[in-house]
Design an enzyme around this catalytic site. Structure first.
Site, PDB file in Angstrom:
ATOM      1  N   CYS A  58       0.916  -1.407  -0.234  1.00  0.00           N
ATOM      2  CA  CYS A  58       0.481   0.367   0.212  1.00  0.00           C
ATOM      3  C   CYS A  58       0.874   0.798  -0.207  1.00  0.00           C
ATOM      4  O   CYS A  58       1.566   1.359   0.599  1.00  0.00           O
ATOM      5  CB  CYS A  58      -1.043  -0.111   1.273  1.00  0.00           C
ATOM      6  SG  CYS A  58      -2.272   1.484   1.068  1.00  0.00           S
ATOM      7  N   CYS A  67      -2.171   0.648   9.457  1.00  0.00           N
ATOM      8  CA  CYS A  67      -1.368  -0.965   9.090  1.00  0.00           C
ATOM      9  C   CYS A  67       0.315  -0.991   9.637  1.00  0.00           C
ATOM     10  O   CYS A  67       0.634   0.755  10.229  1.00  0.00           O
ATOM     11  CB  CYS A  67      -1.127  -1.374   7.939  1.00  0.00           C
ATOM     12  SG  CYS A  67      -2.299  -1.656   7.005  1.00  0.00           S
ATOM     13  N   CYS A 141      -6.459   2.473  -0.356  1.00  0.00           N
ATOM     14  CA  CYS A 141      -5.890   1.781   1.236  1.00  0.00           C
ATOM     15  C   CYS A 141      -6.356  -0.160   0.665  1.00  0.00           C
ATOM     16  O   CYS A 141      -7.030  -0.068  -0.416  1.00  0.00           O
ATOM     17  CB  CYS A 141      -7.106   2.018   2.052  1.00  0.00           C
ATOM     18  SG  CYS A 141      -7.540   1.123   3.118  1.00  0.00           S
ATOM     19  N   GLN A 241     -17.379  -9.669  13.370  1.00  0.00           N
ATOM     20  CA  GLN A 241     -16.359  -9.703  12.822  1.00  0.00           C
ATOM     21  C   GLN A 241     -15.642  -8.267  12.056  1.00  0.00           C
ATOM     22  O   GLN A 241     -16.497  -8.433  10.803  1.00  0.00           O
ATOM     23  CB  GLN A 241     -16.161 -11.368  12.763  1.00  0.00           C
ATOM     24  CG  GLN A 241     -16.562 -12.134  13.532  1.00  0.00           C
ATOM     25  CD  GLN A 241     -15.654 -11.818  14.974  1.00  0.00           C
ATOM     26  OE1 GLN A 241     -14.861 -11.149  15.033  1.00  0.00           O
ATOM     27  NE2 GLN A 241     -16.467 -12.433  16.092  1.00  0.00           N
ATOM     28  N   PHE A 268     -21.929 -14.199  25.801  1.00  0.00           N
ATOM     29  CA  PHE A 268     -21.768 -13.123  24.985  1.00  0.00           C
ATOM     30  C   PHE A 268     -22.151 -12.852  23.508  1.00  0.00           C
ATOM     31  O   PHE A 268     -21.112 -13.000  22.377  1.00  0.00           O
ATOM     32  CB  PHE A 268     -19.863 -12.073  25.191  1.00  0.00           C
ATOM     33  CG  PHE A 268     -20.036 -12.502  26.462  1.00  0.00           C
ATOM     34  CD1 PHE A 268     -19.463 -11.088  27.094  1.00  0.00           C
ATOM     35  CD2 PHE A 268     -19.146 -13.110  26.975  1.00  0.00           C
ATOM     36  CE1 PHE A 268     -19.339 -10.678  28.180  1.00  0.00           C
ATOM     37  CE2 PHE A 268     -18.656 -13.028  27.842  1.00  0.00           C
ATOM     38  CZ  PHE A 268     -18.854 -11.546  29.064  1.00  0.00           C
ATOM     39  N   GLU A 288     -26.982 -12.031  26.186  1.00  0.00           N
ATOM     40  CA  GLU A 288     -25.977 -10.874  25.435  1.00  0.00           C
ATOM     41  C   GLU A 288     -26.298 -10.055  26.134  1.00  0.00           C
ATOM     42  O   GLU A 288     -27.625  -9.707  26.908  1.00  0.00           O
ATOM     43  CB  GLU A 288     -26.329 -10.352  23.879  1.00  0.00           C
ATOM     44  CG  GLU A 288     -26.019  -8.780  23.424  1.00  0.00           C
ATOM     45  CD  GLU A 288     -24.512  -8.806  23.645  1.00  0.00           C
ATOM     46  OE1 GLU A 288     -24.349  -7.259  24.284  1.00  0.00           O
ATOM     47  OE2 GLU A 288     -23.677  -9.663  23.456  1.00  0.00           O
ATOM     48  N   ASP A 336     -17.442 -15.494  23.400  1.00  0.00           N
ATOM     49  CA  ASP A 336     -16.370 -14.567  22.901  1.00  0.00           C
ATOM     50  C   ASP A 336     -16.585 -13.410  23.312  1.00  0.00           C
ATOM     51  O   ASP A 336     -17.283 -12.305  23.396  1.00  0.00           O
ATOM     52  CB  ASP A 336     -16.989 -14.866  21.614  1.00  0.00           C
ATOM     53  CG  ASP A 336     -16.503 -13.892  20.571  1.00  0.00           C
ATOM     54  OD1 ASP A 336     -14.304 -13.058  21.118  1.00  0.00           O
ATOM     55  OD2 ASP A 336     -17.065 -13.210  20.111  1.00  0.00           O
ATOM     56  N   CYS A 362     -10.110 -12.195  21.841  1.00  0.00           N
ATOM     57  CA  CYS A 362      -9.070 -11.242  20.544  1.00  0.00           C
ATOM     58  C   CYS A 362      -7.950 -10.386  21.630  1.00  0.00           C
ATOM     59  O   CYS A 362      -7.474  -9.233  21.100  1.00  0.00           O
ATOM     60  CB  CYS A 362     -10.305 -10.125  20.117  1.00  0.00           C
ATOM     61  SG  CYS A 362     -10.791  -9.033  21.552  1.00  0.00           S
TER      62      CYS A 362
END
Length: 405
Positions: A58, A67, A141, A241, A268, A288, A336, A362
């Site tokens: 890029c 990035c 991008c 996601q 979750f 949730e 999650d 994550c």
């Protein structure tokens, strides 16, 4: 100018030399020079490059902060991200096997938050620059899906009518089945004139939906999201996601871990990323904390024929985690949690002794902490699948199964 030999890559993507000295856009084994300001090297020049160094794909890489590791080969980045997970678990005395890494392709991000600001000369919209608050335009991008790229122009238009030169506008743009879905924060207070102008922007850019904070929601077409056979209408800003490829990889891993379970609890659950596809073969309890997301999940299930029963429950799992009594009929858990993890809920799962847990995370650090709790309670951890949805960034995700011995 001083020379330094880079020994390793830090978890945020900077090269680290003895000292420590932090040098952006460098790689292990490289000899670099630059001006040292405290512990940070600026005006970095590569004296002897690594064989893992590649030309960044890029043209915005050196200025844009979106990035961190486009200068590294794909193989290096995969090994580095897997290593982050391994190191986090070893810090807790846990050894781990990596089953593999699934990397999303370039130009596949379906959601992003753009910054926009009015300037003396007009308006700027894009991502923040590297280690700065300057907004960098990103017309080429290589991260964003081509269908999401028009959100740049949307952000510019919104900043002109609803932004100020003193504050940034944050424009969360998400691809849906019917077009771009936009949620704006940081804008001017809503009045009748602004409301008319927002409607004009939504029409001119053919947005599916435009929400102005909590004050206004203009829906021209329902911005539906598909989870398995179900279509769901999420509330503005609902978590999704980052890429379809990443979601598919996570779903495949979770399905494999929970295969054969008659009753699954999805904790979750969001708007149904896992719950609705799993309902093709299992009954699901979806829990949730945000009522609007629970409502969207439930509506998606009710509107989709052929799914097994999904019971949607709104519950704050941080303050009121599910306990053994709540889970006594459950054969498998999917969890999650956000980046901070869910320590209280994991402790309750360890006590409940549900036979199988599919843990999606994550954050390698909180995942390692949670894994330690479960292993101490008698669970065995399967090999970990590493998911790289945020290509070329320092962000990494993972999923692993835990089974009672």
């Amino acid at each position: 100018m001083s020379e330094h030999i880079i020994q390793r890559l830090g978890h945020h993507g900077d090269g680290i030399a003895p000292g420590p000295v932090f040098a952006p856009m460098t790689l292990p084994g490289e000899t670099v020079s630059g001006s040292l300001d405290g512990t940070r090297l600026s005006e970095v020049k590569i004296v002897r490059p690594s064989t893992d160094r590649v030309a960044a794909p890029c043209r915005h890489f050196r200025s844009c902060g979106g990035c961190q590791v486009q200068h590294a080969s794909d193989a290096f980045v995969s090994d580095w991200k897997a290593g982050i997970v391994v190191d986090a678990l070893r810090a807790h005395g846990l050894e781990v096997e990596i089953a593999g890494i699934e990397t999303s392709p370039p130009r596949s991000r379906r959601r992003a938050t753009l910054s926009a600001r009015r300037t003396k000369k007009g308006v700027l919209a894009g991502f923040h620059g590297r280690a700065s608050g300057v907004i960098v335009d990103i017309p080429d991008c290589q991260l964003l899906h081509p269908d999401l790229m028009p959100a740049r122009l949307v952000a510019e238009a919104l900043a002109v009518i609803g932004g100020s030169r003193k504050a940034e506008l944050h424009v969360m743009a998400t691809l849906s089945e019917s077009g771009i879905d936009v949620l704006v924060s940081g804008g001017k207070p809503l009045d009748r004139d602004l409301e008319v102008e927002l409607a004009e922007v939504a029409a001119r850019h053919d947005l599916a939906r435009l929400a102005w904070g909590d004050e206004l929601e203009l829906s021209r077409r329902p911005p539906l999201q598909r989870f398995g056979p179900a279509l769901v209408l999420p509330p503005p800003g609902a978590f999704l996601q980052a890429t379809h490829a990443g979601e598919a990889a996570l779903m495949a891993a979770v399905s494999k871990i929970t295969r054969g379970a008659a009753q699954i609890a999805d904790l979750f659950a969001g708007v149904g990323t896992f719950a609705l596809p799993l309902a093709q073969g299992s009954e699901v309890l979806a829990v949730e904390g945000v009522a609007a997301m629970t409502k969207a999940l439930d509506r998606g299930w009710r509107d989709t024929p052929g799914l097994k029963k999904v019971r949607s429950v709104t519950r704050d799992l941080f303050r009121n985690p599910m306990i053994a009594e709540d889970l006594r009929k459950i054969d498998a858990i999917v969890i999650d949690p956000p980046r901070a993890g869910a320590e209280a809920q994991i402790e309750e799962l360890a006590k409940a002794r549900v036979p199988v847990i599919a843990h999606v995370s994550c954050n390698p650090v909180t995942f390692a902490r949670d894994a330690g709790h479960l292993i101490a309670a008698g669970y065995v951890m399967d090999p970990i699948t590493v998911i790289d949805q945020f290509r070329w960034s320092s962000h990494v995700e993972m999923v692993a199964g835990f089974r009672l011995t």
